[in-house]
Design an enzyme around this catalytic site. Structure first.
Site, PDB file in Angstrom:
ATOM      1  N   HIS A  82       4.111  28.068 -45.404  1.00 33.81           N
ATOM      2  CA  HIS A  82       4.122  27.442 -44.081  1.00 33.81           C
ATOM      3  C   HIS A  82       2.684  27.259 -43.585  1.00 33.81           C
ATOM      4  O   HIS A  82       1.858  28.147 -43.770  1.00 33.81           O
ATOM      5  CB  HIS A  82       4.912  28.347 -43.119  1.00 33.81           C
ATOM      6  CG  HIS A  82       5.278  27.680 -41.832  1.00 33.81           C
ATOM      7  ND1 HIS A  82       4.362  27.390 -40.854  1.00 33.81           N
ATOM      8  CD2 HIS A  82       6.469  27.254 -41.355  1.00 33.81           C
ATOM      9  CE1 HIS A  82       4.979  26.814 -39.828  1.00 33.81           C
ATOM     10  NE2 HIS A  82       6.262  26.719 -40.115  1.00 33.81           N
ATOM     11  N   GLY A 162     -12.674  33.109 -26.692  1.00 32.52           N
ATOM     12  CA  GLY A 162     -13.179  33.864 -27.838  1.00 32.52           C
ATOM     13  C   GLY A 162     -14.388  33.200 -28.478  1.00 32.52           C
ATOM     14  O   GLY A 162     -14.821  32.129 -28.050  1.00 32.52           O
ATOM     15  N   PRO A 168     -12.699  36.387 -40.318  1.00 33.47           N
ATOM     16  CA  PRO A 168     -11.904  36.232 -41.552  1.00 33.47           C
ATOM     17  C   PRO A 168     -10.576  36.956 -41.506  1.00 33.47           C
ATOM     18  O   PRO A 168      -9.562  36.447 -41.993  1.00 33.47           O
ATOM     19  CB  PRO A 168     -12.814  36.824 -42.638  1.00 33.47           C
ATOM     20  CG  PRO A 168     -14.175  36.855 -42.047  1.00 33.47           C
ATOM     21  CD  PRO A 168     -14.006  37.008 -40.575  1.00 33.47           C
ATOM     22  N   ALA A 170      -8.654  37.827 -38.825  1.00 33.42           N
ATOM     23  CA  ALA A 170      -7.681  37.349 -37.836  1.00 33.42           C
ATOM     24  C   ALA A 170      -7.427  35.850 -37.909  1.00 33.42           C
ATOM     25  O   ALA A 170      -6.375  35.372 -37.504  1.00 33.42           O
ATOM     26  CB  ALA A 170      -8.164  37.700 -36.429  1.00 33.42           C
ATOM     27  N   GLY A 171      -8.401  35.068 -38.389  1.00 29.08           N
ATOM     28  CA  GLY A 171      -8.272  33.616 -38.311  1.00 29.08           C
ATOM     29  C   GLY A 171      -8.405  33.154 -36.866  1.00 29.08           C
ATOM     30  O   GLY A 171      -9.220  33.701 -36.116  1.00 29.08           O
TER      31      GLY A 171
END
Lengths: 297, 297
Positions: A82, A162, A168, A170-171
């Site tokens: 997905h 943010g 890397p 958490a994206g």
């Protein structure tokens, strides 16, 4: 009136169910939250939680859920079919009862700020979008997690909350507010798929139909019927009876009758108001007259 | 599923509102009870309270309400235009959600026993009746308070609970279980009252119509319309759409259209289920799919 907000976070873990359970636990322990549905998909490697509550408990549960997900999910190791760009991938807030869109947007923004402060880039979408090119999820998520490091260097993709630096583990996360979807299918007494296709084109937005209708024609094998399968994305502005009666009228051109319809999954009470008013011709009816609504106050 | 019982006691005090208030206070102080309506009528010298809750709190509130009413109301001094035979005249329990008739009958019987033990003769009616001749309120209440002393000497009128002796202050009480009424009116585009009368006779039980329909024809002065005014006394067995479509068909005989309809006062969600299923042709829909019902669980 008790206010009700629905929340439907999609997180990037659908295989390690012990991790999913630890994240869910954060939602369960908040008073006043009802979990309607939990769906974990191994192929997608993704879970979708559906729960509701008053806006403040819903926000509290969603913050706690997200904090735990960012702790336990590592996007550097994520694989799944997905599309996704973050550990907590997308978090729609959906007004259900007594909540205005702007109130829900405020909740989404408070949630976004919280996640931004955790060091995760956040984009607002749909009714919470800050600019038109961020209105839809596919546009924001284009290129997915793998493109994120480059994307964050582009000033056009400065996050709404943010840091504009790649995280890397958490994206990035997308959150916002959308109207509740109504999944509504109309079955037709014919095996001719082209009739369902033509009717789908007649009612759906992209081909000149109703603004808030997405539709496709489907075969229902072995039933002698075809189906116009729809998402009604704003039942207040494009109500169910108007769509059904248009389909009935179009079907009549081909000498085809409506065999029946399907409402799939959760349906907001508000989506049924227009059905009652239209067919009963009950012009002054208020949903507050329904006895059970007293229990929601 | 959270069970919901509606209760609608009628007490014989509608003038001294300080007394009504003290009686109401007994209901208000029970946790989990929602009061939907309070109606005090001076001419009738009668008050009707409408409230709901789970069965046990509803019973608790009703016991406390009745005990206070028997303390404060003296039937030897009561005058009013509405038929009555006791201080707490009639107490229907009405299943709304997740309550079977037999469960509600058990609640009514526990309430009746409680009142009987206070020394008040009690009769069970409707679905709680112990014999056919006590099924309807008018039969039990015939002769009213003034006839009660003689009536209690007749073995045919031995109370279902409590002493067979006249209690001058309290009179007697009727309690039981009935289905929720739906007050449904259909307005017709004509000034000819005889058409409304004829249609009322076509749909109502006493003239050969539907079993659970009571109907009369009414003029709606100054509107250019007449009305078929109805009580649907069992919406599950005689559902709203069937009655509306019969009226529409009968009106067509006279070249008259349905101008609109009215649902008056509280309507149980269950009464609307058949409306959705009938007109949307949504054969498999469950009211549990309505998002808000999760909040009732």
């Amino acid at each position: 009136m008790r206010k009700v907000l629905l929340c439907e976070p999609n997180i990037s873990e659908g295989r390690q169910l012990d991790i999913v359970e630890q994240i869910l636990e954060q939602i369960r322990r908040v008073d006043g939250i009802k979990i309607l549905d939990i769906n974990s998909d191994g192929d997608h490697n993704r879970s979708v939680f559906t729960y509701l509550g008053e806006p403040e408990p819903a926000l509290k549960a969603t913050k706690a859920m997200a904090a735990k997900a960012f702790e336990l999910i590592d996007m550097t190791k994520h694989q799944g079919s997905h599309p996704r760009m973050g550990a907590v991938d997308v978090v729609p807030f959906i007004p259900v009862r007594g909540v205005q869109t702007e109130d829900a947007v405020e909740i989404a923004r408070r949630f976004g700020k919280f996640v931004g402060d955790l060091g995760v880039p956040v984009y607002y979408y749909e009714d919470a979008a800050t600019r038109p090119e961020r209105a839809t999820l596919p546009k924001i998520r284009k290129g997915q997690y793998e493109a994120l490091e480059e994307k964050l260097k582009d000033p056009a993709w400065t996050p709404d909350e943010g840091p504009a630096t790649f995280n890397p583990k958490a994206g990035a996360m997308v959150t916002g507010v959308r109207f509740p979807l109504v999944a509504f299918n109309v079955n037709l007494h014919t095996t001719d798929l082209s009739i369902a296709d033509r009717i789908a084109r007649a009612v759906r937005h992209i081909n000149g139909g109703y603004r808030y209708v997405r539709a496709i024609g489907l075969e229902l094998e072995g039933t002698g019927m075809v189906q116009v399968s729809m998402n009604l994305v704003n039942y207040a502005k494009t109500p169910i009876p108007r769509v059904l009666e248009t389909i009935r009228s179009e079907a009549t051109r081909y000498g085809v009758n409506v065999a029946g319809t399907e409402l799939i999954g959760p349906v907001p009470l508000g989506a049924l108001e227009e059905v009652l008013k239209h067919y009963l011709q009950v012009h002054d009816f208020s949903m507050e007259q329904i006895i059970e609504t007293a229990l929601l106050d």
